[in-house]
Scaffold this active site. Structure first.
Site, PDB file in Angstrom:
ATOM      1  N   HIS A  72     -23.304  -7.462   9.946  1.00 57.08           N
ATOM      2  CA  HIS A  72     -22.492  -7.531   8.936  1.00 57.08           C
ATOM      3  C   HIS A  72     -21.799  -8.765   8.667  1.00 57.08           C
ATOM      4  O   HIS A  72     -21.410  -9.327   7.670  1.00 57.08           O
ATOM      5  CB  HIS A  72     -21.148  -6.653   8.985  1.00 57.08           C
ATOM      6  CG  HIS A  72     -21.056  -5.173   9.422  1.00 57.08           C
ATOM      7  ND1 HIS A  72     -21.798  -4.336   8.227  1.00 57.08           N
ATOM      8  CD2 HIS A  72     -20.541  -3.984   9.861  1.00 57.08           C
ATOM      9  CE1 HIS A  72     -21.985  -3.303   8.336  1.00 57.08           C
ATOM     10  NE2 HIS A  72     -21.146  -3.184   9.397  1.00 57.08           N
ATOM     11  N   GLU A 124     -18.175  -6.470   6.828  1.00 54.83           N
ATOM     12  CA  GLU A 124     -19.321  -7.355   5.860  1.00 54.83           C
ATOM     13  C   GLU A 124     -18.198  -8.221   4.775  1.00 54.83           C
ATOM     14  O   GLU A 124     -18.502  -9.375   4.725  1.00 54.83           O
ATOM     15  CB  GLU A 124     -20.043  -6.573   5.356  1.00 54.83           C
ATOM     16  CG  GLU A 124     -21.173  -7.562   4.173  1.00 54.83           C
ATOM     17  CD  GLU A 124     -21.477  -6.648   3.348  1.00 54.83           C
ATOM     18  OE1 GLU A 124     -22.402  -5.480   3.709  1.00 54.83           O
ATOM     19  OE2 GLU A 124     -21.461  -7.038   1.970  1.00 54.83           O
TER      20      GLU A 124
END
Ligand code: SF4
Length: 301
Positions: A72, A124
Site C-alpha cells: 500500500h 494506500e
C-alpha cells in the site's frame, strides 16, 4: 453440480511481489517488522509470521533491524524516520501505487489541488496523501465542498476503485465544479488487476446459482468483489477459509462459482474448490439414495 473459477482471481502481482520480497529478506537477515499487514488475509499473515515477519503499528514499536513498507506504500517521511532510528527499510510499495504517489507529488508541485477518489482512512490513500504535503484530499462524494485555490485541479483514484466508478465520479465532480476550474488533470490511477477481477466476478455471477468469495474479512477489495456479485443478483457467500462453507448452501445448486480478492493466496482458493468438490459428491450420493428409496421406486421394485 459444476464448480467454476473466475477467469481472474486471487493474488495480484503487487501482493505476490510484496510477499516474496519480505519472505526473502526474512530468510536472509532474520526476523523483520512489517508496518501494518503485508496483506489483509489471516492465512498469509500466519504464514509470514512463521517465517519471522512481525506486524507492527508504527516505527515507534521497532527498536532495531529491518522494517518493511507494505504494498500500500507510505509517505515520504518514512525513509528519514527509519534512518534516524538506525533501521533498514524494505520498500514493497506496489509499482502502481508508486505511480499514484509520484503523480500526486508532481501535480502538487505544479500548483494543482489534488483530489483522490477514495477512502481517506485506507492505508494506500493515507500514503498518497502524505506525498501531497497536506495539499491533497480524499473524498467519495463528488459533490463534497472543496476549495480550489488556483483554479487548477487534479483528480486521482484509489487503485482499487473500478474504472467505471472513477469515470462516474469524475463526470459528476467536474459537472458540479466546472465553474471554478480553469485547468483540469485526470490521472487514471485505478489498478487494471483489480478491474480485471471485478469484470471476471460479473461474468461468473451471470452463470452461477451461488458464488463463494474467498478472502480476509479485513480486505476492502474482497468485500467489494462480494458486493459486485451480490449486486448482480446471485446468492453470494464471503468466507476466509474452506471450512466455513455450509453444506446446505449447495442444496439445489447447479453451478457454483469461486472468486477471490487480490490478497487471497492460491492455497486458500484450492482448498475451497477441493471442499466444494467433496461436498458436491456427498450431496450427489445423498440425492441418489433418496431417489432409490423414494416410495414410487420401492413399489416398482
Ligand atoms: S491491487 Fe493493484 S495496486 Fe494494489 S497491490 Fe495489487 S497490483 Fe498493486
Amino acid at each position: 453440480m459444476r464448480i467454476v473459477r473466475a477467469k481472474a482471481l486471487g493474488f495480484c502481482f503487487g501482493v505476490r511481489r510484496a510477499i516474496d520480497m519480505v519472505a526473502e529478506v526474512a530468510e536472509e537477515r532474520g526476523p523483520i517488522d512489517s508496518l501494518g499487514s503485508i496483506v489483509h488475509n489471516p492465512v498469509v499473515v500466519d504464514g509470514l509470521t512463521a517465517k519471522g515477519v512481525r506486524v507492527v503499528g508504527g516505527l515507534e514499536e521497532v527498536e532495531s533491524g529491518t522494517v518493511a513498507v507494505t504494498a500500500h506504500g507510505r509517505g515520504p517521511e518514512i525513509a528519514g524516520e527509519a534512518e534516524e532510528r538506525g533501521l533498514d527499510v524494505v520498500d514493497t510499495t506496489c509499482p502502481i501505487v508508486r505511480k499514484s504517489q509520484k503523480a500526486a507529488q508532481g501535480l502538487c508541485a505544479d500548483g494543482f489541488r489534488v483530489i483522490i477518489y477514495g477512502e481517506e482512512d485506507h492505508p494506500e490513500v493515507r500514503g498518497v496523501l502524505a506525498w501531497t504535503e497536506g495539499k491533497g484530499t480524499a473524498i467519495l462524494d463528488p459533490e463534497a465542498e472543496i476549495d480550489i485555490p488556483h483554479r487548477k485541479l487534479a483528480l486521482l483514484a484509489q487503485t482499487t476503485k473500478s474504472e467505471q466508478s472513477f469515470a462516474e465520479f469524475v463526470g459528476r465532480f467536474v459537472g458540479h465544479n466546472i465553474g471554478r476550474i480553469n485547468e483540469l488533470r485526470i490521472v487514471n490511477t485505478t489498478c487494471p488487476e483489480t478491474d480485471e477481477r471485478y469484470h471476471a466476478a460479473h461474468e461468473l455471477a451471470a452463470e452461477c446459482d451461488l458464488v463463494i468469495v474467498v478472502g480476509g474479512r479485513g480486505s476492502a477489495n474482497t468485500r467489494k468483489l462480494a458486493q459486485t456479485c451480490a449486486d448482480s443478483g446471485v446468492e453470494t457467500q464471503q468466507i476466509e477459509r474452506a471450512r466455513e462453507i455450509e453444506p446446505e448452501w449447495l442444496e439445489g445448486k447447479e453451478t457454483v462459482g469461486v472468486t477471490a480478492g487480490a490478497s487471497t493466496p492460491d492455497q486458500s482458493i484450492d482448498e475451497v474448490v477441493a471442499r466444494l468438490e467433496k461436498l458436491a459428491e456427498k450431496l450427489h450420493a445423498k440425492e441418489q439414495r433418496a431417489r432409490r428409496f423414494a416410495p414410487s421406486n420401492l413399489m416398482d421394485a
